[in-house]
Design a protein around this motif. Structure first.
Motif, PDB file in Angstrom:
ATOM      1  N   VAL A 253     -32.199  25.951  29.397  1.00 42.72           N
ATOM      2  CA  VAL A 253     -31.687  26.581  28.183  1.00 42.72           C
ATOM      3  C   VAL A 253     -31.657  25.507  27.092  1.00 42.72           C
ATOM      4  N   PHE A 254     -32.633  25.541  26.193  1.00 42.42           N
ATOM      5  CA  PHE A 254     -32.694  24.585  25.089  1.00 42.42           C
ATOM      6  C   PHE A 254     -31.763  25.047  23.979  1.00 42.42           C
ATOM      7  N   VAL A 255     -30.966  24.106  23.455  1.00 37.96           N
ATOM      8  CA  VAL A 255     -30.030  24.407  22.367  1.00 37.96           C
ATOM      9  C   VAL A 255     -30.195  23.384  21.253  1.00 37.96           C
ATOM     10  N   PRO A 256     -29.948  23.804  19.995  1.00 40.50           N
ATOM     11  CA  PRO A 256     -30.108  22.877  18.865  1.00 40.50           C
ATOM     12  C   PRO A 256     -29.129  21.704  18.871  1.00 40.50           C
ATOM     13  N   PHE A 257     -27.820  21.973  18.911  1.00 38.37           N
ATOM     14  CA  PHE A 257     -26.838  20.899  18.755  1.00 38.37           C
ATOM     15  C   PHE A 257     -25.583  21.145  19.574  1.00 38.37           C
ATOM     16  N   ALA A 258     -25.082  20.089  20.178  1.00 43.87           N
ATOM     17  CA  ALA A 258     -23.763  20.138  20.808  1.00 43.87           C
ATOM     18  C   ALA A 258     -22.725  20.415  19.730  1.00 43.87           C
ATOM     19  N   PHE A 259     -21.688  21.104  20.106  1.00 44.79           N
ATOM     20  CA  PHE A 259     -20.526  21.395  19.270  1.00 44.79           C
ATOM     21  C   PHE A 259     -20.786  22.383  18.136  1.00 44.79           C
ATOM     22  N   SER A 260     -22.006  22.895  17.978  1.00 43.60           N
ATOM     23  CA  SER A 260     -22.245  23.883  16.923  1.00 43.60           C
ATOM     24  C   SER A 260     -21.764  25.254  17.416  1.00 43.60           C
ATOM     25  N   GLY A 261     -21.395  26.113  16.490  1.00 40.09           N
ATOM     26  CA  GLY A 261     -20.765  27.388  16.832  1.00 40.09           C
ATOM     27  C   GLY A 261     -21.603  28.278  17.724  1.00 40.09           C
ATOM     28  N   THR A 262     -22.858  28.524  17.348  1.00 41.44           N
ATOM     29  CA  THR A 262     -23.699  29.439  18.119  1.00 41.44           C
ATOM     30  C   THR A 262     -24.017  28.853  19.492  1.00 41.44           C
ATOM     31  N   CYS A 263     -24.359  27.576  19.526  1.00 45.04           N
ATOM     32  CA  CYS A 263     -24.683  26.936  20.804  1.00 45.04           C
ATOM     33  C   CYS A 263     -23.482  26.968  21.744  1.00 45.04           C
ATOM     34  N   THR A 264     -22.308  26.668  21.202  1.00 47.19           N
ATOM     35  CA  THR A 264     -21.104  26.678  22.026  1.00 47.19           C
ATOM     36  C   THR A 264     -20.819  28.070  22.563  1.00 47.19           C
ATOM     37  N   SER A 265     -20.935  29.094  21.709  1.00 44.61           N
ATOM     38  CA  SER A 265     -20.641  30.453  22.195  1.00 44.61           C
ATOM     39  C   SER A 265     -21.655  30.892  23.246  1.00 44.61           C
ATOM     40  N   GLU A 266     -22.923  30.526  23.064  1.00 38.98           N
ATOM     41  CA  GLU A 266     -23.933  30.878  24.078  1.00 38.98           C
ATOM     42  C   GLU A 266     -23.630  30.220  25.421  1.00 38.98           C
ATOM     43  N   LEU A 267     -23.352  28.915  25.391  1.00 38.27           N
ATOM     44  CA  LEU A 267     -23.117  28.216  26.656  1.00 38.27           C
ATOM     45  C   LEU A 267     -21.783  28.618  27.281  1.00 38.27           C
ATOM     46  N   CYS A 268     -20.791  28.945  26.473  1.00 38.30           N
ATOM     47  CA  CYS A 268     -19.528  29.450  27.037  1.00 38.30           C
ATOM     48  C   CYS A 268     -19.754  30.795  27.722  1.00 38.30           C
ATOM     49  N   GLU A 269     -20.629  31.616  27.167  1.00 40.17           N
ATOM     50  CA  GLU A 269     -20.945  32.891  27.811  1.00 40.17           C
ATOM     51  C   GLU A 269     -21.637  32.655  29.155  1.00 40.17           C
ATOM     52  N   LEU A 270     -22.543  31.678  29.205  1.00 43.76           N
ATOM     53  CA  LEU A 270     -23.179  31.339  30.479  1.00 43.76           C
ATOM     54  C   LEU A 270     -22.144  30.788  31.455  1.00 43.76           C
ATOM     55  N   ARG A 271     -21.265  29.914  30.964  1.00 44.60           N
ATOM     56  CA  ARG A 271     -20.189  29.367  31.806  1.00 44.60           C
ATOM     57  C   ARG A 271     -19.321  30.487  32.387  1.00 44.60           C
ATOM     58  N   ASP A 272     -18.973  31.447  31.546  1.00 36.71           N
ATOM     59  CA  ASP A 272     -18.092  32.530  31.977  1.00 36.71           C
ATOM     60  C   ASP A 272     -18.781  33.521  32.915  1.00 36.71           C
TER      61      ASP A 272
ATOM     62  N   LYS B 144     -21.722  14.751  27.038  1.00 31.27           N
ATOM     63  CA  LYS B 144     -20.617  14.556  27.983  1.00 31.27           C
ATOM     64  C   LYS B 144     -19.300  15.028  27.366  1.00 31.27           C
ATOM     65  N   ALA B 145     -19.055  14.685  26.112  1.00 33.89           N
ATOM     66  CA  ALA B 145     -17.823  15.108  25.431  1.00 33.89           C
ATOM     67  C   ALA B 145     -17.794  16.629  25.267  1.00 33.89           C
ATOM     68  N   TRP B 146     -18.935  17.220  24.946  1.00 36.88           N
ATOM     69  CA  TRP B 146     -19.028  18.674  24.762  1.00 36.88           C
ATOM     70  C   TRP B 146     -18.744  19.392  26.084  1.00 36.88           C
ATOM     71  N   ALA B 147     -19.357  18.912  27.163  1.00 37.89           N
ATOM     72  CA  ALA B 147     -19.142  19.522  28.485  1.00 37.89           C
ATOM     73  C   ALA B 147     -17.676  19.434  28.886  1.00 37.89           C
ATOM     74  N   ALA B 148     -17.039  18.290  28.631  1.00 40.88           N
ATOM     75  CA  ALA B 148     -15.626  18.122  28.976  1.00 40.88           C
ATOM     76  C   ALA B 148     -14.756  19.058  28.145  1.00 40.88           C
ATOM     77  N   GLN B 149     -15.044  19.149  26.851  1.00 43.28           N
ATOM     78  CA  GLN B 149     -14.245  20.006  25.970  1.00 43.28           C
ATOM     79  C   GLN B 149     -14.340  21.472  26.354  1.00 43.28           C
ATOM     80  N   GLU B 150     -15.542  21.930  26.730  1.00 44.92           N
ATOM     81  CA  GLU B 150     -15.782  23.353  26.983  1.00 44.92           C
ATOM     82  C   GLU B 150     -15.709  23.738  28.459  1.00 44.92           C
ATOM     83  N   GLY B 151     -15.612  22.749  29.339  1.00 44.33           N
ATOM     84  CA  GLY B 151     -15.520  23.045  30.764  1.00 44.33           C
ATOM     85  C   GLY B 151     -16.815  23.570  31.369  1.00 44.33           C
ATOM     86  N   TYR B 152     -17.948  23.088  30.864  1.00 41.18           N
ATOM     87  CA  TYR B 152     -19.229  23.518  31.429  1.00 41.18           C
ATOM     88  C   TYR B 152     -19.363  22.959  32.837  1.00 41.18           C
TER      89      TYR B 152
END
Length: 158
Positions: A42-61, A85-93
């Motif tokens: 799953v290629f994403v543009p940027f860590a911590f950006s709104g759309t990328c975070t919501s997409e990966l949180c949906e996959l996580r969930d 690493k910081a993004w994964a820790a913050q979002e619990g991926y």
């Protein structure tokens, strides 16, 4: 590039280009070493950006959908390892995040999802079977998120 997705260089039925990228623990991950089980990139543009975070949180969930199908999931971005690493820790991926930082976007380019003008990966996903063959892919234009139902339909076809 505008709002349109680029022409894919990797298509359904192609052998997925091999690569080695570093995960958030500093460990090299080589795609060909994962043969024997399906892999979703799953290629994403940027860590911590709104759309990328919501997409990966949906996959996580919904990670159980991927685990039930035996799929190893990796998100890939051109961010440095420390940001991921910081993004994964913050979002619990609980899935792997891989850095395509240097050479900048090399793997994203191999898959045809690198935006040279902006220096980032666009939203492309590739489901690779146990033999290393791409079985499904989706690439969305800038600003358009991927749909979980698309992933679920692809998993059902494995």
């Amino acid at each position: 590039m505008g709002a349109e997705a680029p022409e894919l260089t990797v298509r359904t039925g192609d052998v997925a280009p091999d690569f080695t990228l570093t995960d958030t623990h500093g460990t090299p991950v080589r795609l060909s070493d994962l043969r024997g089980g399906p892999v979703l990139l799953v290629f994403v543009p940027f860590a911590f950006s709104g759309t990328c975070t919501s997409e990966l949180c949906e996959l996580r969930d919904n990670i159980e959908d991927f685990e039930t199908a035996g799929v190893t999931l990796f998100a890939i971005s051109c961010d440095p390892v420390f940001s991921l690493k910081a993004w994964a820790a913050q979002e619990g991926y609980t899935f792997g995040l891989l850095s395509d930082f240097w050479p900048h976007g090399e793997v994203s380019r191999q898959y045809g999802v690198f935006d040279d003008e902006r220096g980032l990966a666009i939203r492309g996903s590739f489901l690779i079977d146990a033999d290393g063959v791409v079985r499904w892919s989706v690439v969305n234009p800038r600003g358009q998120r991927r749909d979980l139902a698309g992933y679920q339909a692809a998993l059902a076809e494995l």
